[in-house]
Each structure stands twice: as C-alpha cells, then as structure tokens.
Design an enzyme around this catalytic site. Structure first.
Site, PDB file in Angstrom:
ATOM      1  N   SER A 145      53.360  31.414  44.171  1.00 15.71           N
ATOM      2  CA  SER A 145      53.639  32.035  45.563  1.00 15.71           C
ATOM      3  C   SER A 145      54.416  30.870  46.187  1.00 15.71           C
ATOM      4  O   SER A 145      55.779  30.539  45.810  1.00 15.71           O
ATOM      5  CB  SER A 145      52.654  32.479  46.382  1.00 15.71           C
ATOM      6  OG  SER A 145      52.696  33.086  47.650  1.00 15.71           O
TER       7      SER A 145
ATOM      8  N   ASP B 224      52.036  43.620  44.688  1.00 15.28           N
ATOM      9  CA  ASP B 224      51.979  42.688  45.807  1.00 15.28           C
ATOM     10  C   ASP B 224      52.254  42.885  47.166  1.00 15.28           C
ATOM     11  O   ASP B 224      53.445  43.614  47.277  1.00 15.28           O
ATOM     12  CB  ASP B 224      52.831  41.671  45.168  1.00 15.28           C
ATOM     13  CG  ASP B 224      52.890  40.190  46.061  1.00 15.28           C
ATOM     14  OD1 ASP B 224      52.308  40.130  47.028  1.00 15.28           O
ATOM     15  OD2 ASP B 224      53.345  39.206  45.389  1.00 15.28           O
TER      16      ASP B 224
ATOM     17  N   HIS C 135      49.015  40.196  44.518  1.00 12.31           N
ATOM     18  CA  HIS C 135      49.914  38.820  44.801  1.00 12.31           C
ATOM     19  C   HIS C 135      49.197  37.775  43.954  1.00 12.31           C
ATOM     20  O   HIS C 135      50.248  36.978  43.392  1.00 12.31           O
ATOM     21  CB  HIS C 135      49.683  38.503  46.285  1.00 12.31           C
ATOM     22  CG  HIS C 135      50.508  37.385  46.609  1.00 12.31           C
ATOM     23  ND1 HIS C 135      51.806  37.127  46.248  1.00 12.31           N
ATOM     24  CD2 HIS C 135      49.973  35.875  46.989  1.00 12.31           C
ATOM     25  CE1 HIS C 135      51.955  35.851  46.801  1.00 12.31           C
ATOM     26  NE2 HIS C 135      50.883  35.473  47.300  1.00 12.31           N
TER      27      HIS C 135
END
Length: 256
Positions: A101, A198, A228
């Site tokens: 991320s 996601d 995610h």
C-alpha cells in the site's frame, strides 16, 4: 525469530527493526499506513528469507509500531527518509524492496533515490499518490473545510470510525512526492500485485504505475477476489512465490 533492535540516529527518533543477516540480494519490507512490521505479509517474508538464506529487514516507520516518535507529527517525507536511512545504514549490496500500500509508494521513491542499491521491486496494492488523489476527488467545500480547519477525515474501512483523521499539512507535503503524472525513472524489474476487490486503492493504480515506469520488465498480477491487504493464505503464498522468483532471476543474472 530475531529479536527487536533499534537504529539510533540523533536527533531523530529511534527506528525499531528485525534483521536477518544472510546472502544478497536482500529483501526489505515496507509496511502500509498505520501498519507495522508484524503484519502477516512481513512475517511470511521473514520466514521465507530465513529458510532461503536471504538477508531480510522489516521495520516500523517513525511514530508507528515499536519505533519512537509521534505519528501525528509525521509526513510522507519523514517516512521516505526512514526507508533511505534503513537502506543506507542496515543494508549492504543489492536489495529488493517489497512495499505494501503506502509502502509501495515509498518503495518507488526509494528506488528513485537509491538506484544503485535497489535492484528489484514488489508492490502490493501500490498506493502511489493515494492520499493526494483521494483528497483531490473531494467536493470543493470539503477541501476548503480541510484547509480552514487543518484537518481531514480520509475514508478507510480500517479506521476505527470508518476513516483516518489526518492533518491537511500531511496531504500538502505528500504532493511533493507524487509520481503518476510523469514517467517514473526506474529501470529495474518490478512486480505489482493488486486485488480487484480493493476498496481502498483501485487496481487501476497499479496499471498506471506500470505504464509510467520506464522499465520494460514489469509484471502486473491481479487477484480477482483479492482485497486491499492481500493477506489471505493464497495471497501470501503468491507473494512469497513472486519474491522468490524475482530473487532467483536477479541471482541468476549476477552469475551469468
């Protein structure tokens, strides 16, 4: 399991880390926003590198996990500096960065800053430009309110109240680190994993990153049912396979 250590760097806060000293290329794991070095992904890579005989580092950013400092005072630039400090101080020789991320955004920034150290990248739901993109998509009244109050609630399924409370100055500082409007001058091999379910960072962001990279050696791996964090057992198995394959490719290249 290696014991926790601390990187001292006066006058900045100490950084907590775990390190395995073995052969290169080494692997450095970069966590996401409000995450830490004890995530399922970080621990799986720790176990893999230990068994495969590769060096490995996982650490906490300033103000996160076991590291010192105040999270609320930090900027993306501070955390980029953490990554560069870890690379400079705790690693020697070629490294593969694995970023999750926000860690995926930081891995790109680190590869641009230290091209001689970073020989490969693996991004997991790479959140390049994410904070700025989400803020810019707000209605003008909401943006003006953030400027006036200095605060902004960024929606997130992982926040305690369905959002993360952020400082407007954090968003403004993050603008300095945006990458997607220009070519990304990284020529190393890059692997980008992303879940198509996601709800935080759209999988199309990984496509955009791939398009902007100057490297031709870029693979995008989409998980149709992946979310995610890509932390399900099958996601983790795939991550380890991707990292192992890249390490093997880089090792073979050195031998040729």
């Amino acid at each position: 399991m290696s014991s926790i250590q601390f990187l001292t760097r006066p006058p900045l806060p100490r950084l907590a880390y775990h390190r395995i000293l073995a052969r290169n290329p080494g692997v450095v794991f970069l966590p996401g926003f409000k995450s830490n070095m004890n995530s399922v992904k970080a621990l799986a890579l720790d176990e893999f590198c230990r068994s495969a005989g590769h060096s490995f580092i996982r650490f906490d950013y300033t103000g996160s996990g076991s590291s010192e400092g105040n999270f609320e005072d930090c900027t993306l630039g501070d955390w980029k500096n953490d990554v560069l400090t870890v690379l400079h101080t705790l690693t020697t020789g070629p490294q593969v960065l694995v970023g999750s991320s926000m860690g995926g955004w930081l891995m790109l920034l680190a590869a641009l800053a230290k091209p001689e150290n970073v020989v490969g990248l693996v991004g997991i739901a790479t959140a390049a430009d994410h904070f700025v993109t989400v803020f810019d998509q707000l209605p003008s009244e909401a943006r003006e309110d953030a400027v006036r109050t200095g605060k902004y609630n960024m929606p997130s399924p992982y926040g305690a109240s369905g959002f993360y409370s952020m400082r407007y100055n954090f968003i403004k500082e993050s603008e300095q680190h945006c990458l997607l409007q220009n070519r990304i001058n990284i020529s190393r091999p890059v692997r980008l994993m992303h879940g198509m379910k996601d709800e935080v960072v759209p999988w199309q962001v990984s496509i955009k990153v791939a398009e902007q990279l100057i490297s031709d050696d870029v693979d995008i791996i989409l998980r149709k049912n992946g979310e995610h964090r890509l932390s399900e057992d099958e996601d983790i198995k795939l991550l380890v396979t991707v990292v192992a394959d890249l390490l093997q490719k880089l090792t073979k290249k050195d031998l040729d």
